[in-house]
Design a protein around this motif. Structure first.
Motif, short mmCIF file in Angstrom:
data_model
loop_
_atom_site.label_atom_id
_atom_site.label_comp_id
_atom_site.label_asym_id
_atom_site.label_seq_id
_atom_site.Cartn_x
_atom_site.Cartn_y
_atom_site.Cartn_z
N PRO A 14 27.93 -0.67 33.40
CA PRO A 14 29.23 -0.19 32.91
C PRO A 14 30.18 0.19 34.04
O PRO A 14 29.81 0.91 34.97
N TRP A 15 31.41 -0.29 33.96
CA TRP A 15 32.48 0.04 34.89
C TRP A 15 33.70 0.52 34.10
O TRP A 15 34.00 -0.02 33.03
N ASP A 26 48.67 -1.25 39.61
CA ASP A 26 47.57 -0.77 40.44
C ASP A 26 46.35 -0.47 39.59
O ASP A 26 46.45 -0.18 38.40
N GLN A 27 45.18 -0.53 40.24
CA GLN A 27 43.93 -0.28 39.54
C GLN A 27 42.95 0.46 40.45
O GLN A 27 43.06 0.44 41.67
N ALA A 28 41.99 1.12 39.82
CA ALA A 28 40.81 1.64 40.50
C ALA A 28 39.65 1.45 39.55
O ALA A 28 39.83 1.41 38.32
N LEU A 29 38.45 1.31 40.10
CA LEU A 29 37.28 1.04 39.27
C LEU A 29 36.18 2.05 39.55
O LEU A 29 35.89 2.36 40.70
N PHE A 30 35.59 2.56 38.47
CA PHE A 30 34.53 3.56 38.59
C PHE A 30 33.21 2.94 38.15
O PHE A 30 33.09 2.40 37.05
N SER A 31 32.19 3.02 39.02
CA SER A 31 30.85 2.56 38.68
C SER A 31 30.07 3.73 38.12
O SER A 31 29.79 4.70 38.83
N ALA A 32 29.70 3.66 36.83
CA ALA A 32 28.96 4.76 36.22
C ALA A 32 27.57 4.88 36.82
O ALA A 32 27.04 5.99 36.96
N SER A 33 26.95 3.76 37.19
CA SER A 33 25.60 3.81 37.74
C SER A 33 25.58 4.38 39.16
O SER A 33 24.58 4.95 39.59
N GLU A 34 26.68 4.25 39.90
CA GLU A 34 26.77 4.80 41.25
C GLU A 34 27.54 6.12 41.30
O GLU A 34 27.55 6.79 42.33
N ASN A 35 28.22 6.46 40.18
CA ASN A 35 29.06 7.66 40.13
C ASN A 35 30.07 7.64 41.28
O ASN A 35 30.27 8.61 41.99
N ASP A 279 27.49 16.21 27.21
CA ASP A 279 26.03 16.24 27.11
C ASP A 279 25.64 16.67 25.71
O ASP A 279 25.91 17.79 25.28
N LEU A 280 24.99 15.78 24.96
CA LEU A 280 24.59 16.08 23.59
C LEU A 280 23.43 17.06 23.53
O LEU A 280 23.16 17.64 22.47
N ASP A 281 22.74 17.29 24.65
CA ASP A 281 21.65 18.26 24.67
C ASP A 281 22.16 19.69 24.60
O ASP A 281 21.74 20.48 23.76
N ASP A 282 23.10 20.02 25.50
CA ASP A 282 23.58 21.41 25.56
C ASP A 282 25.04 21.55 25.14
O ASP A 282 25.61 22.63 25.25
N ARG A 283 25.67 20.45 24.67
CA ARG A 283 27.05 20.45 24.18
C ARG A 283 28.05 20.82 25.27
O ARG A 283 29.14 21.32 24.99
N SER A 284 27.72 20.58 26.52
CA SER A 284 28.62 20.90 27.64
C SER A 284 29.47 19.69 28.01
O SER A 284 29.12 18.55 27.71
N ILE A 285 30.60 19.95 28.69
CA ILE A 285 31.50 18.89 29.15
C ILE A 285 31.66 19.01 30.66
O ILE A 285 32.05 20.06 31.18
N LEU A 286 31.34 17.92 31.38
CA LEU A 286 31.49 17.85 32.82
C LEU A 286 32.74 17.04 33.15
O LEU A 286 32.95 15.96 32.59
N VAL A 287 33.57 17.56 34.03
CA VAL A 287 34.79 16.86 34.45
C VAL A 287 34.52 16.11 35.74
O VAL A 287 34.05 16.68 36.72
N THR A 288 34.79 14.81 35.74
CA THR A 288 34.67 13.99 36.94
C THR A 288 36.06 13.56 37.38
O THR A 288 36.78 12.90 36.63
N TRP A 289 36.47 13.93 38.57
CA TRP A 289 37.82 13.60 39.03
C TRP A 289 37.90 12.15 39.48
O TRP A 289 36.99 11.64 40.10
#
Length: 318
Positions: A14-15, A26-35, A279-289
């Motif tokens: 997934p990208w 313009d574009q930028a691409l995020f690799s989910a597997s590499e974060n 995260d469906l385990d603890d219902r938390s939300i992580l922000v990735t810039w």
């Protein structure tokens, strides 16, 4: 409609494609597997609106001319589609990929759809009979059929290919108890996204709050019980991860890449250019810039799946 990849195609990854700037130049691409973010532009997609993706194919529309096309990110082959007036178009799905004979591009408006096959010179319009004051909100393909949900909780429409060229899809309307999602919080609102995940059809309910109801605060996931044709709430999606953008989503198994399972990656509407992980385990939300090169007014995020050995060109430095 055959949605599976041929056996010889390597496992996809997934990208996230972020399109921004004037006319989406313009574009930028995020690799989910590499974060990791790559400040990279995909060839032939600059100044294009990415409507959807399927197995490495993109449905594109030129931001200036309105011309539409299909683009393979593996071979870079391009197929022309009829021109579209997208002022009234809400979202799009690609039922399968070329050269599959069941490959159709479907553009959905509030109560109808426009569809064509690669090589057609015009779209066929088909109205979908809906309840009063309801609109189409999400659709996806699953096991050779197209499933459509509306703003009404108890209505689902199933589309089946009729067979002949230019023939409208056969429509079957299913009325059930719905998702059973009563509102208890004033000012809250929700959205729905259909997602195929590990051989199941899921509906992801996005719960929003805030002053204008744009801030995502929670998610609920339901699977369709085909024996009873009702939605069943899920507490966990196990080893899988769901990726949401606008009105579409895809899923992935964490065992196939370095991705945390039982999570939902998502973006928010408006001018927010962050990537979030729920995260469906603890219902938390992580922000990735996102990548620093992306301005705050990011106009479009889109998840795509690409075979890992076909993505080296994405990783080249600018």
């Amino acid at each position: 409609m055959h949605s599976g990849l041929p056996a010889h195609v390597p496992q996809a990854r997934p990208w996230l494609v972020a399109c921004y700037g004037k006319q989406l130049q313009d574009q930028a691409l995020f690799s989910a597997s590499e974060n990791r973010w790559y400040p990279r532009t995909i060839p032939d997609t600059r100044n294009k609106h990415i409507w959807t993706s399927n197995n490495g194919w993109l449905v594109l529309q030129d931001c200036k001319s309105g011309d539409c096309s299909l683009l393979s990110l593996v071979s870079m082959k391009k197929l022309q589609l009829p021109k579209l007036d997208y002022n009234f178009t809400r979202f799009c799905i690609l039922t399968s990929t070329p050269p599959d004979r069941y490959c159709h591009v479907l553009f959905f408006e509030m109560s109808c759809m426009l569809f064509c096959k690669p090589g057609d010179d015009k779209y066929v319009k088909q109205d979908l009979i809906l309840d009063d004051n309801t609109n189409i909100v999400t659709a996806t393909t699953f096991e050779g059929k197209v499933y459509v949900l509306t703003t009404a909780e108890d209505a689902m429409t199933i589309l089946e290919y009729a067979g002949a060229a230019g023939t409208p899809f056969q429509v079957r309307r299913v009325m059930r108890e719905g998702l059973g999602m009563e509102w208890t919080q004033p000012g809250s609102r929700s959205g729905k996204t259909l997602v195929e995940s590990g051989g199941e059809l899921l509906c992801v309910r996005t719960i929003c709050s805030g002053i204008v109801g744009e801030d995502v605060s929670d998610f609920e996931v339901f699977r369709l019980d085909f024996s009873e044709m009702v939605w069943v709430k899920m507490d966990s999606i196990g080893e899988r991860t769901i990726f949401l953008s606008l009105s579409e989503g895809t899923s992935y198994s964490k065992t196939e890449a370095n991705i945390k399972g039982n999570c939902i990656y998502f973006t928010q509407r408006g001018c927010d250019s962050n990537l979030y992980v729920f995260d469906l385990d603890d219902r938390s939300i992580l922000v990735t810039w996102p990548c620093p090169k992306i301005s705050k007014r990011t106009w479009l995020f889109r998840w795509i799946l690409l075979p890992e050995n076909e993505t080296d060109w994405l990783k080249l430095s600018c």
